[in-house]
Design an enzyme around this catalytic site. Structure first.
Site, PDB file in Angstrom:
ATOM      1  N   HIS A 252       1.097   2.794   1.077  1.00 49.34           N
ATOM      2  CA  HIS A 252       0.455   3.208   2.321  1.00 49.34           C
ATOM      3  C   HIS A 252       1.373   2.892   3.482  1.00 49.34           C
ATOM      4  CE1 HIS A 252      -2.584   3.652   5.475  1.00 49.34           C
ATOM      5  NE2 HIS A 252      -3.210   4.418   4.588  1.00 49.34           N
ATOM      6  N   GLU A 307      -7.221   6.506  -2.278  1.00 47.64           N
ATOM      7  CA  GLU A 307      -7.316   7.704  -3.105  1.00 47.64           C
ATOM      8  C   GLU A 307      -7.512   7.379  -4.588  1.00 47.64           C
ATOM      9  OE1 GLU A 307      -7.724  10.066  -1.263  1.00 47.64           O
ATOM     10  OE2 GLU A 307      -5.987  10.769  -0.136  1.00 47.64           O
TER      11      GLU A 307
HETATM   12  N1  ACO Z   1       4.983   5.383  -6.021  1.00 44.86           N
HETATM   13  C1  ACO Z   1       6.278   5.044  -6.216  1.00 44.86           C
HETATM   14  N2  ACO Z   1       7.089   4.655  -5.206  1.00 44.86           N
HETATM   15  C2  ACO Z   1       6.558   4.610  -3.985  1.00 44.86           C
HETATM   16  C3  ACO Z   1       5.213   4.909  -3.714  1.00 44.86           C
HETATM   17  C4  ACO Z   1       4.424   5.315  -4.798  1.00 44.86           C
HETATM   18  N3  ACO Z   1       3.145   5.658  -4.622  1.00 44.86           N
HETATM   19  N4  ACO Z   1       4.969   4.769  -2.406  1.00 44.86           N
HETATM   20  C5  ACO Z   1       6.116   4.380  -1.841  1.00 44.86           C
HETATM   21  N5  ACO Z   1       7.081   4.287  -2.796  1.00 44.86           N
HETATM   22  C6  ACO Z   1       8.464   3.909  -2.609  1.00 44.86           C
HETATM   23  C7  ACO Z   1       9.191   4.963  -1.815  1.00 44.86           C
HETATM   24  O1  ACO Z   1       9.772   5.932  -2.682  1.00 44.86           O
HETATM   25  C8  ACO Z   1      10.214   4.153  -1.093  1.00 44.86           C
HETATM   26  O2  ACO Z   1      11.286   3.901  -1.993  1.00 44.86           O
HETATM   27  P1  ACO Z   1      12.795   4.230  -1.588  1.00 44.86           P
HETATM   28  O3  ACO Z   1      13.011   3.431  -0.325  1.00 44.86           O
HETATM   29  O4  ACO Z   1      13.543   3.757  -2.782  1.00 44.86           O
HETATM   30  O5  ACO Z   1      12.810   5.708  -1.370  1.00 44.86           O
HETATM   31  C9  ACO Z   1       9.543   2.818  -0.849  1.00 44.86           C
HETATM   32  O6  ACO Z   1       8.498   2.747  -1.804  1.00 44.86           O
HETATM   33  C10 ACO Z   1       8.961   2.632   0.510  1.00 44.86           C
HETATM   34  O7  ACO Z   1       8.060   3.677   0.763  1.00 44.86           O
HETATM   35  P2  ACO Z   1       7.233   3.677   2.119  1.00 44.86           P
HETATM   36  O8  ACO Z   1       8.207   3.676   3.233  1.00 44.86           O
HETATM   37  O9  ACO Z   1       6.228   2.584   2.054  1.00 44.86           O
HETATM   38  O10 ACO Z   1       6.447   5.011   2.091  1.00 44.86           O
HETATM   39  P3  ACO Z   1       5.799   5.720   3.344  1.00 44.86           P
HETATM   40  O11 ACO Z   1       5.195   4.768   4.297  1.00 44.86           O
HETATM   41  O12 ACO Z   1       6.773   6.709   3.893  1.00 44.86           O
HETATM   42  O13 ACO Z   1       4.691   6.559   2.591  1.00 44.86           O
HETATM   43  C11 ACO Z   1       2.815   7.105   1.340  1.00 44.86           C
HETATM   44  C12 ACO Z   1       3.382   6.152   2.398  1.00 44.86           C
HETATM   45  C13 ACO Z   1       3.098   8.571   1.743  1.00 44.86           C
HETATM   46  C14 ACO Z   1       1.300   6.947   1.216  1.00 44.86           C
HETATM   47  C15 ACO Z   1       3.505   6.780  -0.010  1.00 44.86           C
HETATM   48  O14 ACO Z   1       3.234   5.452  -0.382  1.00 44.86           O
HETATM   49  C16 ACO Z   1       3.119   7.739  -1.106  1.00 44.86           C
HETATM   50  O15 ACO Z   1       3.745   8.796  -1.251  1.00 44.86           O
HETATM   51  N6  ACO Z   1       2.085   7.413  -1.937  1.00 44.86           N
HETATM   52  C17 ACO Z   1       1.638   8.302  -2.979  1.00 44.86           C
HETATM   53  C18 ACO Z   1       0.720   9.376  -2.411  1.00 44.86           C
HETATM   54  C19 ACO Z   1      -0.622   8.830  -2.008  1.00 44.86           C
HETATM   55  O16 ACO Z   1      -1.217   7.999  -2.700  1.00 44.86           O
HETATM   56  N7  ACO Z   1      -1.117   9.336  -0.870  1.00 44.86           N
HETATM   57  C20 ACO Z   1      -2.404   8.931  -0.304  1.00 44.86           C
HETATM   58  C21 ACO Z   1      -2.195   8.022   0.862  1.00 44.86           C
HETATM   59  S1  ACO Z   1      -3.724   7.369   1.474  1.00 44.86           S
HETATM   60  C22 ACO Z   1      -4.314   8.541   2.554  1.00 44.86           C
HETATM   61  O17 ACO Z   1      -3.602   9.332   3.106  1.00 44.86           O
HETATM   62  C23 ACO Z   1      -5.749   8.565   2.820  1.00 44.86           C
END
Ligand code: ACO
Length: 366
Positions: A252, A307
């Protein structure tokens, strides 16, 4: 060369304060979420979605508040009937809200009356589309039912059980509002131009359509089915992460702790008589995923988000997965419209700056 621009820039606007609100407070470090000061867990246990919409729109706590679903204007029904049956429900909902705006022509600034009317209309529109695409006729709203029970009634043509209505109501409550997320910010940007509430909600639905925001729960179901059995969980999760796949329902932008909405929905999911048979598997996958994500990303706590447990609740009340994102959009109507009202009441056009990284001035050859 373009002149040096050393102003601070945060990709994705992370950490940037872009407004003020009295609607909700999130403390991502400890996993706290308050709507107008009330903790989300207490609202799920002691409130209804109808009461929470009023709390968000007016600031008043009235547990007896009722918001029955509203009928669909003829022109909107014509638009819904004209859509292809394989249209995405989010697209159908966005189209319906757009047509509703054309019919009702809401004035600016947005008001609680407009918020009530739009929030009460949209579940009827989504339910009508869900029936039309199956070759069934829409069902007129039942004015005696609250919004969530009324949505299920119009979807299925029979009144829902108390348990199903209560479970989906809990989902709507946790989905109602979440400060400056992408779709809500979109709604505020649109409202700030002095465009109407229907335009703001259309834009918000568009922003929510993406899987990084609201499209995750149906993908949670797909991922759990791909895993297949608890014994496969470790291997599947490791392989997915190694391939750069994002695990749906984890991570998140704001929460570093367990999402309190996920905790509330896990309780609801586990207490449902009709819970999906893969809930146990989902819990096993969650354990593995949290462990592997902590290993892979020690620098950034990635925990379960709302989610993940939305998926079993939505399935448990009988919704098909492709309706999940649009159902989330119905719940978030409360927050979008409350933010539109708040923005309109103290408005300033939202127009940030950008750092130019293109060519410096050059000239067309003579
Ligand atoms: N699975 C695997 N790796 C992840 C995940 C995940 N769910 N979430 C983040 N990461 C990784 C990223 O790839 C990133 O790695 P990198 O630096 O090697 O590329 C690292 O963790 C840091 O990511 P963040 O900067 O925390 O991600 P961001 O804040 O941009 O995105 C988001 C948040 C979009 C929710 C992301 O965690 C994600 O894609 N989750 C999966 C989709 C999801 O569950 N969406 C629902 C969100 S809740 C809502 O909207 C109501």
């Amino acid at each position: 060369m373009a002149p040096a621009d050393n102003r601070p820039y945060s990709p994705g606007l992370e950490g940037v304060v872009a407004g003020e609100t009295s609607l909700s407070y999130i403390d991502g470090e400890v996993g706290r979420l308050l709507y107008r000061g009330y903790p989300i867990g207490e609202l799920v246990r002691g409130g209804t979605y109808d009461a929470i919409t009023e709390l968000l729109w007016t600031g008043e706590w009235n547990p007896a508040a009722k918001l029955p679903c509203a009928p669909i204007p003829d022109a909107v029904m014509t638009a819904l009937r004209a859509l292809p049956h394989d249209a995405r429900p989010m697209d159908a909902l966005r189209t319906a809200v757009s047509a509703w705006g054309a019919v009702t022509n809401p004035s600016w600034p947005p008001t609680p009356e407009q918020a009530r009317a739009l929030t009460a209309f949209s579940p009827s529109a989504l339910a009508a589309f869900a029936r039309l695409r199956q070759g069934l006729e829409p069902v007129a709203p039942d004015p005696e039912l609250g919004l969530v029970a009324g949505f299920l009634y119009q979807l299925n043509g029979v009144r829902p059980t108390e348990e199903a209505a209560r479970a989906l109501d809990a989902y709507f409550i946790v989905g109602a509002e979440h400060s400056f997320n992408a779709s809500t910010f979109t709604a505020r940007v649109i409202t700030a131009t002095r465009a109407d509430i229907a335009s703001a909600v259309c834009g918000a639905i568009g922003a929510m359509k993406g899987p990084l925001h609201g499209g995750a729960p149906s993908e949670v179901v797909e991922q759990i089915h791909e895993v297949g059995s608890p014994e496969r969980a470790e291997e599947w999760v490791r392989e997915a992460i190694a391939n750069g796949t994002r695990l749906m329902g984890f991570g998140h932008r704001v929460y570093r702790a367990y999402d309190p909405r996920a905790a509330a929905l896990r309780e609801v999911a586990e207490s449902m008589a009709n819970k999906p048979d893969w809930l146990e598997l989902a819990i096993a996958v969650e354990d593995v995923a949290l462990r592997v994500l902590a290993e892979k990303h020690p620098e950034r706590a990635l925990k379960t988000n709302v989610e993940f447990y939305a998926a079993p609740v939505l399935m448990g009340v009988g919704l098909v997965p492709d309706l999940f994102p649009a159902t989330f959009a119905l719940a978030r109507h409360a927050g979008w419209t409350a933010h539109s009202i708040e923005q309109g009441a103290n408005n300033r056009l939202i127009r940030p700056d950008v750092k130019y990284i293109g060519y410096w001035e050059r000239h067309v050859p003579a």
